[in-house]
Design an enzyme around this catalytic site. Structure first.
Site, PDB file in Angstrom:
ATOM      1  CG  ASP A  52     -22.835  18.727   6.778  1.00 26.04           C
ATOM      2  OD1 ASP A  52     -23.642  18.307   5.929  1.00 26.04           O
ATOM      3  OD2 ASP A  52     -21.620  18.845   6.558  1.00 26.04           O
TER       4      ASP A  52
ATOM      5  NE  ARG B 252     -28.045  16.249  -4.272  1.00 26.33           N
ATOM      6  CZ  ARG B 252     -26.901  15.685  -4.607  1.00 26.33           C
ATOM      7  NH1 ARG B 252     -26.883  14.691  -5.443  1.00 26.33           N
ATOM      8  NH2 ARG B 252     -25.777  16.111  -4.111  1.00 26.33           N
TER       9      ARG B 252
HETATM   10  C1  LIG Z   1     -26.390  18.744   4.181  1.00 26.54           C
HETATM   11  S1  LIG Z   1     -25.445  19.301   2.816  1.00 26.54           S
HETATM   12  C2  LIG Z   1     -26.536  20.467   2.021  1.00 26.54           C
HETATM   13  C3  LIG Z   1     -26.181  20.723   0.615  1.00 26.54           C
HETATM   14  C4  LIG Z   1     -27.084  21.728  -0.136  1.00 26.54           C
HETATM   15  N1  LIG Z   1     -26.990  23.053   0.439  1.00 26.54           N
HETATM   16  C5  LIG Z   1     -28.522  21.268  -0.142  1.00 26.54           C
HETATM   17  O1  LIG Z   1     -29.360  21.913   0.489  1.00 26.54           O
HETATM   18  O2  LIG Z   1     -28.803  20.269  -0.827  1.00 26.54           O
HETATM   19  C6  LIG Z   1     -24.245  20.363   3.569  1.00 26.54           C
HETATM   20  C7  LIG Z   1     -23.088  20.708   2.641  1.00 26.54           C
HETATM   21  O3  LIG Z   1     -22.219  21.615   3.326  1.00 26.54           O
HETATM   22  C8  LIG Z   1     -20.884  21.298   3.001  1.00 26.54           C
HETATM   23  N2  LIG Z   1     -20.026  21.808   4.097  1.00 26.54           N
HETATM   24  C9  LIG Z   1     -19.890  21.288   5.329  1.00 26.54           C
HETATM   25  N3  LIG Z   1     -19.010  22.009   6.063  1.00 26.54           N
HETATM   26  C10 LIG Z   1     -18.597  23.013   5.262  1.00 26.54           C
HETATM   27  C11 LIG Z   1     -17.662  24.064   5.434  1.00 26.54           C
HETATM   28  N4  LIG Z   1     -16.978  24.219   6.590  1.00 26.54           N
HETATM   29  N5  LIG Z   1     -17.459  24.923   4.406  1.00 26.54           N
HETATM   30  C12 LIG Z   1     -18.146  24.761   3.243  1.00 26.54           C
HETATM   31  N6  LIG Z   1     -19.036  23.774   3.012  1.00 26.54           N
HETATM   32  C13 LIG Z   1     -19.254  22.906   4.007  1.00 26.54           C
HETATM   33  C14 LIG Z   1     -20.893  19.773   2.868  1.00 26.54           C
HETATM   34  O4  LIG Z   1     -19.828  19.286   2.061  1.00 26.54           O
HETATM   35  C15 LIG Z   1     -22.255  19.512   2.254  1.00 26.54           C
HETATM   36  O5  LIG Z   1     -22.194  19.455   0.833  1.00 26.54           O
END
Ligand SMILES: C[S@@+](CC[C@H](N)C(=O)[O-])C[C@H]1O[C@@H](n2cnc3c(N)ncnc32)[C@H](O)[C@@H]1O
Length: 233
Positions: free
Chosen positions: A138, A213
């Protein structure tokens, strides 16, 4: 890890959404029946050898934080059947989707954790993981939110603790300020060295890269990406 040993909680938290649209019946069933089988149980102490989390003996251990749609995790798990993967994702709908893919593919080398990755990192034994993938985390583009970014001094300390010497931290992002932020934090951390030798390295996706994605979305919106690899000393 005891509470006394736990690093500052400054960056520790999950700030995103946990739930989206209602789950389909099959997905809800997966969460109920398959997630408990695949989930790493943090209520018990971590085994000294985390390869015992699998029904076979993995030759490498790899952790993917925030796998989102799970395309990358499934692709790598199929590509590297001898590697044990732990995928972390607190967003319920993504977790349900991934479990469906694990069932469809019959992958035996995936374990899961459905909460904040910092909790799992503190549970894992020291020097137990060969590679950590943090792909399109994120971005928190507003400056006042930068402190929420997953990359931080305390989380790099966590990575340094769980990575084996010589282990890799792989990071991808389409957000320039996050790329610079990560270069700055890893540059200031004594355990990490950037492996790039020239600009082509960080503009070239990781070997065998299937895309994600979020990367596809960034491309559609006209943003390129950086792919950074750091080696733990
Ligand atoms: C912007 S998305 C990217 C998803 C994937 N990696 C992609 O490239 O399509 C970031 C993901 O990180 C997860 N996320 C955010 N904070 C996190 C944390 N503290 N621990 C694990 N996952 C986390 C969110 O739920 C989200 O699905």
């Amino acid at each position: 890890m005891s509470d006394a040993e736990r690093p500052s909680r400054a960056s520790e938290a999950f700030f995103g959404r946990r739930k989206g649209k209602p789950l389909r019946e099959r997905q809800a069933q997966h969460l109920e029946t398959l997630l408990p089988e695949l989930k790493v149980d943090l209520a018990t102490p971590a085994p000294a050898d985390i390869t015992t989390l699998y029904d076979f003996k993995p030759t490498r251990m790899r952790l993917e934080i925030g796998f989102g749609g799970g395309e990358h995790l499934i692709h790598r798990a199929m590509e590297q059947p001898e590697t044990g993967f732990i995928g972390v994702e607190p967003f319920v709908n993504s977790m349900a989707k991934l479990i469906g893919r694990v069932e469809d593919t019959g992958a035996k080398n995936i374990r899961l954790y459905d909460d904040d990755a910092t909790v799992l990192l503190d549970w894992l034994p020291a020097a137990s993981v060969d590679q950590i993938d943090l792909l399109y985390p994120d971005p928190w583009p507003k400056k006042k939110h930068w402190k929420r970014r997953f990359v931080s001094r305390v989380n790099l300390d966590r990575f340094a603790r769980v990575l084996k010497p010589g282990g890799l931290f792989c990071f991808a992002s389409d957000i320039d300020t996050y790329v610079n932020w990560t270069l700055m934090h890893c540059g200031a951390h004594p355990a990490f060295a950037w492996t790039a030798e020239n600009a082509v390295d960080w503009l070239t996706p990781f070997a065998g890269w299937p895309g994600t994605r979020y990367e596809a979305k960034a491309k559609r919106e006209g943003r390129g990406s950086a792919y950074l690899t750091f080696r733990r000393s």
